[in-house]
Design a protein around this motif. Structure first.
Motif, PDB file in Angstrom:
ATOM      1  N   GLN A   1      16.986   1.753   8.524  1.00  9.98           N
ATOM      2  CA  GLN A   1      17.821   0.683   8.014  1.00  9.98           C
ATOM      3  C   GLN A   1      18.115  -0.299   9.147  1.00  9.98           C
ATOM      4  O   GLN A   1      18.072   0.061  10.323  1.00  9.98           O
ATOM      5  CB  GLN A   1      19.114   1.201   7.401  1.00  9.98           C
ATOM      6  N   LEU A   2      18.393  -1.532   8.778  1.00 10.80           N
ATOM      7  CA  LEU A   2      18.729  -2.583   9.722  1.00 10.80           C
ATOM      8  C   LEU A   2      19.850  -3.426   9.129  1.00 10.80           C
ATOM      9  O   LEU A   2      19.829  -3.723   7.925  1.00 10.80           O
ATOM     10  CB  LEU A   2      17.511  -3.482  10.008  1.00 10.80           C
ATOM     11  N   ALA A   3      20.802  -3.798   9.955  1.00  9.34           N
ATOM     12  CA  ALA A   3      21.932  -4.620   9.518  1.00  9.34           C
ATOM     13  C   ALA A   3      22.586  -4.036   8.267  1.00  9.34           C
ATOM     14  O   ALA A   3      22.991  -4.770   7.369  1.00  9.34           O
ATOM     15  CB  ALA A   3      21.482  -6.058   9.272  1.00  9.34           C
TER      16      ALA A   3
ATOM     17  N   PRO B   1      18.836  -0.601   3.867  1.00  5.43           N
ATOM     18  CA  PRO B   1      17.611   0.202   3.972  1.00  5.43           C
ATOM     19  C   PRO B   1      16.403  -0.721   4.063  1.00  5.43           C
ATOM     20  O   PRO B   1      16.358  -1.782   3.422  1.00  5.43           O
ATOM     21  CB  PRO B   1      17.592   1.004   2.678  1.00  5.43           C
ATOM     22  N   VAL B   2      15.420  -0.345   4.901  1.00 10.48           N
ATOM     23  CA  VAL B   2      14.221  -1.163   5.058  1.00 10.48           C
ATOM     24  C   VAL B   2      12.981  -0.304   4.882  1.00 10.48           C
ATOM     25  O   VAL B   2      12.970   0.882   5.211  1.00 10.48           O
ATOM     26  CB  VAL B   2      14.172  -1.866   6.435  1.00 10.48           C
ATOM     27  N   THR B   3      11.949  -0.920   4.356  1.00  7.10           N
ATOM     28  CA  THR B   3      10.634  -0.292   4.300  1.00  7.10           C
ATOM     29  C   THR B   3       9.803  -0.820   5.464  1.00  7.10           C
ATOM     30  O   THR B   3      10.053  -1.921   5.979  1.00  7.10           O
ATOM     31  CB  THR B   3       9.921  -0.611   2.980  1.00  7.10           C
ATOM     32  N   THR B   4       8.820  -0.057   5.886  1.00  4.16           N
ATOM     33  CA  THR B   4       7.981  -0.423   7.026  1.00  4.16           C
ATOM     34  C   THR B   4       6.547  -0.652   6.562  1.00  4.16           C
ATOM     35  O   THR B   4       5.982   0.182   5.849  1.00  4.16           O
ATOM     36  CB  THR B   4       7.993   0.686   8.095  1.00  4.16           C
ATOM     37  N   GLU B   5       5.977  -1.763   6.975  1.00  4.67           N
ATOM     38  CA  GLU B   5       4.562  -2.040   6.721  1.00  4.67           C
ATOM     39  C   GLU B   5       3.878  -2.292   8.051  1.00  4.67           C
ATOM     40  O   GLU B   5       4.230  -3.235   8.771  1.00  4.67           O
ATOM     41  CB  GLU B   5       4.390  -3.254   5.810  1.00  4.67           C
ATOM     42  N   ASP B   6       2.931  -1.448   8.398  1.00  4.39           N
ATOM     43  CA  ASP B   6       2.183  -1.580   9.648  1.00  4.39           C
ATOM     44  C   ASP B   6       0.858  -2.268   9.342  1.00  4.39           C
ATOM     45  O   ASP B   6      -0.039  -1.670   8.751  1.00  4.39           O
ATOM     46  CB  ASP B   6       1.946  -0.201  10.260  1.00  4.39           C
TER      47      ASP B   6
END
Length: 530
Positions: free
Chosen positions: A450-452, A455-460
């Motif tokens: 999570q950021l700020a 929840p966040v998802t990650t895409e590489d």
């Protein structure tokens, strides 16, 4: 790797200055200079002006041009026209002349532009003349110690893979620079410059011209051409930052000659205040990028590239055919995709760089990247062009002034319509490029959940297949977005931050802005911890 060893390279270096420089270096220093040659990156070759395969010097320019000539010839384009231009950086005049002479000796028809001129003129000339390629000697907004070599292919778009790697293979087959044939070339006249300015003068949509403009060329080559283009378009009330107007390769008044850098536009904004301007415009040194300054209450500030980008996109779409295409990159704001849908236009997203943006698809009428690059006339200049962008943003500002409105008023309209999109960037400059690889490795090994507070998802993107594969990681949340990637032109790790805050009406703008600033501060803390 170059097939030449150190002694062979030095013996074949046609420049006595760099030949003596290399001969005086220690074994350790020579190992560093010959560790790897310059390679084509986001915007061509770039490096410090110094001797050896990994610097910008006469030997590198000659061998690179011989490799390009061999590549074109192998593709049945031998004898075609090639355009060569330059900026006013250290070494640019000698490098451009050498490139032109190598091409001429290889049997190509060469158009050598007559003096230091904006990079977009080479892109324009390649399309205008139907040339097979264009070469521009420039390092754009890099520090004063650098120079570079930019290549355009047929059609006037920048070099892309696999052509870049194929040309590098041809360069590796070239012997010593002193053995490469060269033939004299007579520079062209000003007719292409005049055609370019005449075309730009046709771009404005409205009839209003009565605004006062402050402009800086940032010690680069855009001042003369930009003022000529603005006047040709009818904007006569121009005021320039005199001490930054003439080309100066030492860039004496700025630490980094980049309008985005803190403090770089201070003299421009001071001029805008002193003359009571309506609009401020900053070009980067080769004039392919344009930054815009506006009055904000009692102060002046520079717009972010994303702000100018969506303003120009909307302005272009007002007179564009239905189903036109607009494009931006993975590191730019998400606002353009929403505006395009609302205006009935198509939207495309590409990797960073105009070599990808101008290939975004059929029907392209406008493209921008957040790093203050704008392509407003892709049928004629298939690259970013700070001068045509300056004329079109002046047209927009003048049109709005006729209704007692400003660029900030329109941005406020977008906030109500689409939510307040607020962006920021954190750049981590390093001395050792391996530090960037290590930071990216740590990030991939332990991405945040999570950021700020979201929840966040990650895409590489290093794991995806196809044309969108690149060294970048994207974190997406319901109202935030962070993109982390190494710079393609400078020794930096860049983090692109965006937050979106809903705005019910214009009375809520101030509150939304404070919320956005607070959330961006949290994202900055994350970026600085990498």
């Amino acid at each position: 790797m170059t097939p030449l060893n150190v002694t062979e390279w030095i013996d074949a270096d046609p420049d006595p200055v760099t030949r003596a420089e290399l001969a005086a270096l220690s074994e350790h220093e020579l190992t560093e200079r010959f560790s790897a040659p310059l390679t084509f990156g986001t915007a061509g070759l770039r490096g410090p002006v110094r001797g050896g395969p990994n610097g910008m010097n006469l030997a590198v320019v000659i061998r690179t041009t011989a490799g390009l000539a061999a590549w074109l010839t192998a593709r049945c384009q031998g004898g075609s026209r090639v355009v060569v231009g330059r900026d006013a950086r250290l070494g640019s005049e000698a490098f451009a002349l050498a490139a032109a002479e190598v091409m001429a000796a290889a049997g190509f028809e060469v158009t050598l532009l007559p003096r230091p001129l904006p990079t977009p003129l080479v892109a324009f000339a390649v399309r205008r003349l139907g040339a097979a390629a264009g070469i521009q000697i420039t390092a754009s907004h890099n520090p004063a110690a650098d120079n570079g070599y930019k290549v355009y292919l047929s059609g006037g778009a920048q070099l892309v893979s696999p052509a870049d790697r194929e040309i590098e293979s041809e360069i590796a087959r070239i012997g010593g620079a002193a053995d490469v044939a060269r033939a004299s070339v007579i520079p062209a006249d000003d007719s292409l410059v005049e055609e370019y300015i005449a075309r730009i003068a046709t771009l404005p949509h409205g009839d209003a011209r009565s605004i006062r403009i402050a402009l800086t060329a940032m010690h680069g080559v855009g001042g003369e051409t930009a003022t000529a283009a603005l006047r040709a378009a009818g904007f006569e009330d121009l005021h320039v930052v005199a001490e930054q107007f003439d080309p100066d390769p030492t860039f004496p008044t700025v630490e980094f000659p980049n309008p985005e850098e803190p403090g770089a536009a201070d003299r421009l904004l001071a001029l805008a205040r002193s003359v009571d301007a309506d609009l401020a415009i900053a070009l980067d040194p080769d004039a392919d990028r344009c930054a815009v300054g506006v009055r904000d209450g009692d102060q002046w500030r520079m717009l972010r590239g994303d702000e100018t980008g969506v303003l120009l996109a909307d302005h272009v779409l007002h007179s564009a055919p239905e189903d036109s295409l607009v494009a931006t990159t993975i590191v730019s704001s998400t606002l353009l995709s929403k505006l395009a849908k609302a205006r009935g236009a198509r939207f495309a997203q590409t990797l960073t760089g105009f070599k990808w943006l101008t290939r975004a698809g059929d029907g392209l009428v406008y493209a921008y990247e957040e790093a203050i690059g704008h392509c407003v006339d892709p049928d004629v200049v298939r690259d970013k062009d700070g001068i045509s962008a300056a004329v079109l943003v002046a047209d927009l500002a003048a049109t709005l002034a006729g209704s007692n409105r400003t660029l900030l008023d329109v941005l406020g309209d977008y906030a109500v319509e689409f939510g307040l999109h607020r962006g920021d960037q954190v750049s981590r400059r390093v001395e050792d490029l391996s530090d960037i690889a290590e930071m990216m490795k740590r990030l991939r090994a332990d991405p945040p959940g999570q950021l700020a507070g979201e929840p966040v998802t990650t895409e590489d993107l290093s794991l995806v297949r196809g044309g969108m594969r690149t060294d970048a990681v994207i974190f997406d949340g319901p109202s935030i977005r962070v993109v982390v990637r190494p710079s393609g032109t400078e020794p930096k790790l860049k983090c692109y931050l965006e937050v979106v805050v809903p705005v019910a009406n214009r009375d809520d703008l101030a509150k939304a802005l404070e919320q956005a600033k607070a959330r961006l501060a949290e994202l900055r803390t994350f970026a600085l911890s990498l």
